[in-house]
Enzyme design. Sequence first.
Site, short mmCIF file in Angstrom:
data_model
loop_
_atom_site.label_atom_id
_atom_site.label_comp_id
_atom_site.label_asym_id
_atom_site.label_seq_id
_atom_site.Cartn_x
_atom_site.Cartn_y
_atom_site.Cartn_z
N ASP A 53 0.86 -1.18 0.00
CA ASP A 53 0.00 0.00 0.00
C ASP A 53 0.89 1.23 0.00
O ASP A 53 1.95 1.24 0.63
CB ASP A 53 -0.87 0.03 1.25
CG ASP A 53 -1.94 -1.05 1.26
OD1 ASP A 53 -1.94 -1.87 0.34
OD2 ASP A 53 -2.76 -1.05 2.19
N HIS A 61 5.02 -7.35 -0.38
CA HIS A 61 4.85 -8.68 -0.97
C HIS A 61 5.59 -8.76 -2.30
O HIS A 61 6.05 -7.75 -2.83
CB HIS A 61 3.36 -8.95 -1.18
CG HIS A 61 2.54 -8.92 0.08
ND1 HIS A 61 1.93 -10.03 0.61
CD2 HIS A 61 2.22 -7.89 0.91
CE1 HIS A 61 1.28 -9.70 1.72
NE2 HIS A 61 1.43 -8.40 1.92
N SER A 100 7.95 3.65 4.65
CA SER A 100 9.20 3.87 3.92
C SER A 100 8.91 3.85 2.42
O SER A 100 7.85 4.29 2.00
CB SER A 100 10.24 2.84 4.31
OG SER A 100 11.53 3.26 3.87
#
Length: 389
Positions: free
Chosen positions: A170, A247, A358
């Site tokens: 996200d 992911h 980050s």
Amino acid sequence: MLDMTSMADTKIGSWRSLALKCHHTLPMKFRLQFPQLALRRRLGQLSCMSRPTARLRSWPLSFLYYILPFGALKPLAKVGWRPTSRVTIYKTIPTRLLSRAWGRLNRVDLPNWLRKPIYNLYIWTFGVNMKEAAVEDLQHYRNLGEFFRRKLKPQVRPVCDSHCVISPADGKILHFGRVKNCEVEQVKGVTYSLETFLGPRTWSESLTANRNEDDPGTFQDALVTKEGNELFHCVIYLAPGDYHCFHSPTDWRVAHRRHFPGALMSVNPGVARWIKELFCHNERVVLSGEWTHGFFSLTAVGATNVGSIRIYFDKELRTNNPRYNKGTYNDFSYVTNNNQEGISMRKGEHLGEFNLGSTIVLLFEAPRDFTFNLQAGQKIRFGEALGTM
């Protein structure tokens, strides 16, 4: 002896009275020169010092110059003083030390009665959607670290099956497109060197794709393994309120890991606009390998309060160590140290996590007809498609 002392005091008092009398009788323009002369003398002392010492001595004054309203310290420029730049001031902040302290604080278990107020304040500040969390009960999270690394319900992030590359996390799209002239944009108009970011191409020994080693051309050309392909990039910024795990963005084989110890400056888009090559200064972990179209890499870039970058299948990785040599990096080959196939990752599979927000940088080769279905600045969620071919 007492007489001599009293005579000296008398003379000092006389000179002081004379100086004050002269000061009051002088015109205003001459009277203003006294503080200016004192400032010039002080600035002359700073100019004789070494550059780091002078910068340290003038840091507090420069800090006030930027935060005080109405240009309160701008008259100092008339006597030759120049403020230290914002970038220089920011780089002197011990962000690595602060990040380690923040990491320790995150691991401190909170009492049950304090968990809801602390977490609700964070949720309200950063707009966290707890309805997507696998565990919505705030009492379940013993400390801030567990709350930051919360998992999501599987059904809230469906993985797109019709596209070969998906968003690994996200976040917010900072920049994307083709790599040109061996440079990548971190935000619009601010670039960094591709070779500085990835480091020397020694890790290519772990890859099996055939390359034209006789005439590799530029660093960018050497990364492209198949004729008709081009090099693409995509930068995704994870804000503090975002889901902090990342992911696998595609089906690929991870062959090599390169860890760059470095600074932990903020990667907020506002900071990224005025610090050139910010991503090259910050600590980062580069995972490189191959996918069906050739070279593929995912880089997790650390930031302030992100003292730990974790890769699930790499138990040897340790980030934000107290000591490191600037400009160095550590290599680890999954092909020679693990098995001959490397680490096979499926699209959407859990890959790693940050301890706070980050940045993820994707660099990969693909056929020329690959196009991004994105807009700069848009919000994106894990599992959504990045582009089509």
